[in-house]
Each structure stands twice: as structure tokens, then as C-alpha cells.
Design an enzyme around this catalytic site. Structure first.
Site, PDB file in Angstrom:
ATOM      1  CG  ASP A  63       5.027  14.171  61.257  1.00  0.00           C
ATOM      2  OD1 ASP A  63       5.056  13.387  60.454  1.00  0.00           O
ATOM      3  OD2 ASP A  63       4.144  14.892  61.781  1.00  0.00           O
ATOM      4  CB  SER A 141      -1.080  -2.617  50.895  1.00  0.00           C
ATOM      5  OG  SER A 141      -2.032  -3.317  51.335  1.00  0.00           O
ATOM      6  CE1 TYR A 154      -2.250   0.980  54.492  1.00  0.00           C
ATOM      7  CE2 TYR A 154      -3.468  -0.826  53.211  1.00  0.00           C
ATOM      8  CZ  TYR A 154      -2.056  -0.239  53.941  1.00  0.00           C
ATOM      9  OH  TYR A 154      -1.223  -1.002  54.053  1.00  0.00           O
ATOM     10  CB  ALA A 156      -7.718   6.148  48.300  1.00  0.00           C
ATOM     11  CB  SER A 157      -3.172   6.314  50.817  1.00  0.00           C
ATOM     12  OG  SER A 157      -3.056   5.042  51.595  1.00  0.00           O
ATOM     13  CE  LYS A 158       0.286   1.983  52.171  1.00  0.00           C
ATOM     14  NZ  LYS A 158       1.897   2.246  52.408  1.00  0.00           N
TER      15      LYS A 158
END
Length: 270
Positions: A63, A141, A154, A156-158
Site C-alpha cells: 500500500d 487528469s 479528486y 484538488a489532489s491532482k
């Protein structure tokens, strides 16, 4: 493609989907592939597929959102292969739901996977990548261009990975490490692929059948081109490139376009 034969590539999240497609494409081009995911049985299936094609693969369950497990992954990669040339940070999870309705677990799950799951392998692989003057690739993305409704965590993370990659390029310039970001457009969904729902529980995504989507093989080929040409970014599709340009010129215009089409995002969240 040139420059891949006998190189060693580690691909996170490669038991299925885009990660699996990248692993297969690298193996076809002569790479020794290190597969990674949380489930050993699924990794072993992909390993067998690669070996049937005449390629070489290692399957290491870990992980990568857990620092100690990521240490084990990098150590095992070096012990088994002796070096590391390419790190493909593909692992990630999407989410659904408006900000007002999100359970706190959604943010934790998305950022643990999409941010920590890319930062930890990168940090721990740098010593080997400096030796090989290799590549670190982040599978991003179009959602990283402008925050999308129903996909805020999603997006924000990218976007966070964009900043991380920019800093990494500067820091590792003297060591000649190549850093690349592939902004992936809408891609075909593998059967039973899951996302994190607004309640924090996993939900199965519907197949994308009524729209033009890229194949996972196309994404894999673009990833290899990014490595081969040692470019920083590649934004897929003409629509994606137009979106990127418009957002640089007028983010408010992009916002108006998204508001006008918000019903499409709502439909996808069902």
C-alpha cells in the site's frame, strides 16, 4: 519505441486499468516491469500475462499510501532488479459528490491514495533514479486544470501533484532526473471499477458507452512517449488542450462553461 530495452520500471496501481495497460506496453518494449498494488493475487494474474508475452515481471504487493510498506516496495525492487529507471505514479482513486455532502473519510481516502501514494514512492526512489538519470511520471487528469463540480477532492489532489512535480523538477535538475505529468482525458472504465462515494463508501462506476473515450492502451502509449521524449507535460485530446489554454487565458470563462454543463457532471455522479 527506443530506450526501454532492459530498463526497470515500477508502476504503482498496476493490477488493473491504466496501470496494467502501461505495464503491458512497457513489457512489450523490453522493460523489466515491477507491478504494484494491494492485492497479490491480482498482481500475479498480470505478471502471468506479461510472461506469456515473453516479458519479465515482478509482483510486489504494498500500500503506497503507507510509508513503511512503500519502503519495502522500493527495497524489494532494488533487491530483485538491481536498479530502477522509471517510476510511474499511477495509483489513485476518484470520488463523487458535492462538497456540502462529503463525509470526512472521502477527503482522507482520496488524498492518502492520490497524494501520499505518489509522494512516498517518489521520495524513496530518488536515490536510485539519480543513479540511472531516470524518469518519474505522474498520471494526472484533465481535472487538474480546473476544479470540477462533484469531483472537488479528486481535482484538488491532482492539482497538488502538479505543484509537487514542479518543485521536484527544480530540486532534481542537477541530478538529471526527468519529471513528467500525463493529464489523462476521459478513458474507458474497466469492468467493476470503483470510486469513493459521498458517504465515504466505495461505489461501482457505470461503463462509459455513450461518449467518445480513450482506450487504456492509448493512455499507455502516450505515457511511454512522455518518457521517451523526456517532456514535462502532455495533455490528452484536443478538447483537453483547448481547456488548458482557455483556463490560462480566462479561468472565469471556463467556469461559465462548466456551470452551463453542470447537468452532465450530476448525471455522472448517479
Amino acid at each position: 519505441m527506443k530506450g526501454f530495452k532492459n530498463k526497470v520500471a515500477l508502476i504503482t496501481g498496476s493490477s488493473q486499468g491504466i496501470g496494467k495497460a502501461i505495464a503491458l506496453e512497457l513489457a512489450k518494449n523490453g522493460c523489466v516491469v515491477v507491478l504494484n498494488g494491494r492485492k497479490q493475487d491480482k498482481l500475479d494474474i498480470v505478471k502471468s500475462e506479461i510472461e506469456k508475452l515473453g516479458g519479465t515481471a515482478h509482483a510486489i504487493a504494498a500500500d503506497v499510501s503507507n510509508f513503511s510498506e512503500t519502503q519495502h516496495l522500493i527495497q524489494q525492487t532494488i533487491e530483485r532488479c538491481g536498479k530502477l529507471d522509471f517510476l510511474i505514479n499511477n495509483v489513485g482513486v476518484s470520488s463523487r459528490g458535492n462538497i456540502s455532502e462529503l463525509h470526512p473519510d472521502v477527503l482522507q481516502q482520496v488524498f492518502a491514495s492520490n497524494v501520499n501514494g505518489c509522494i512516498f514512492p517518489t521520495q524513496l526512489a530518488l536515490a536510485e533514479l539519480r543513479k540511472s538519470k531516470g524518469s518519474v511520471i505522474f498520471i494526472s487528469s484533465l481535472a487538474a486544470i480546473h476544479g470540477l463540480p462533484g469531483l472537488a477532492p479528486y481535482s484538488a489532489s491532482k492539482m497538488a501533484l502538479q505543484a509537487f512535480a514542479e518543485a521536484l523538477r527544480i530540486e532534481e535538475h542537477e541530478h538529471q532526473i526527468h519529471v513528467g505529468i500525463l493529464r489523462v482525458a476521459k478513458t474507458a472504465i474497466e469492468h467493476q471499477k470503483q470510486t469513493v462515494g459521498a458517504n465515504g463508501q466505495l461505489q461501482t462506476l457505470k461503463a462509459r458507452t455513450n461518449e467518445k473515450v480513450l482506450s487504456m492502451e492509448r493512455v499507455a502509449q502516450d505515457c511511454l512517449k512522455l518518457i521517451e521524449n523526456r517532456r514535462f507535460t502532455n495533455t490528452q485530446t484536443l478538447l483537453g488542450k483547448i481547456n488548458l489554454l482557455l483556463n490560462r487565458i480566462s479561468p472565469l470563462l471556463v467556469e461559465r462553461i462548466l456551470i452551463k454543463n453542470i447537468h452532465r457532471f450530476k448525471e455522472e455522479s448517479q
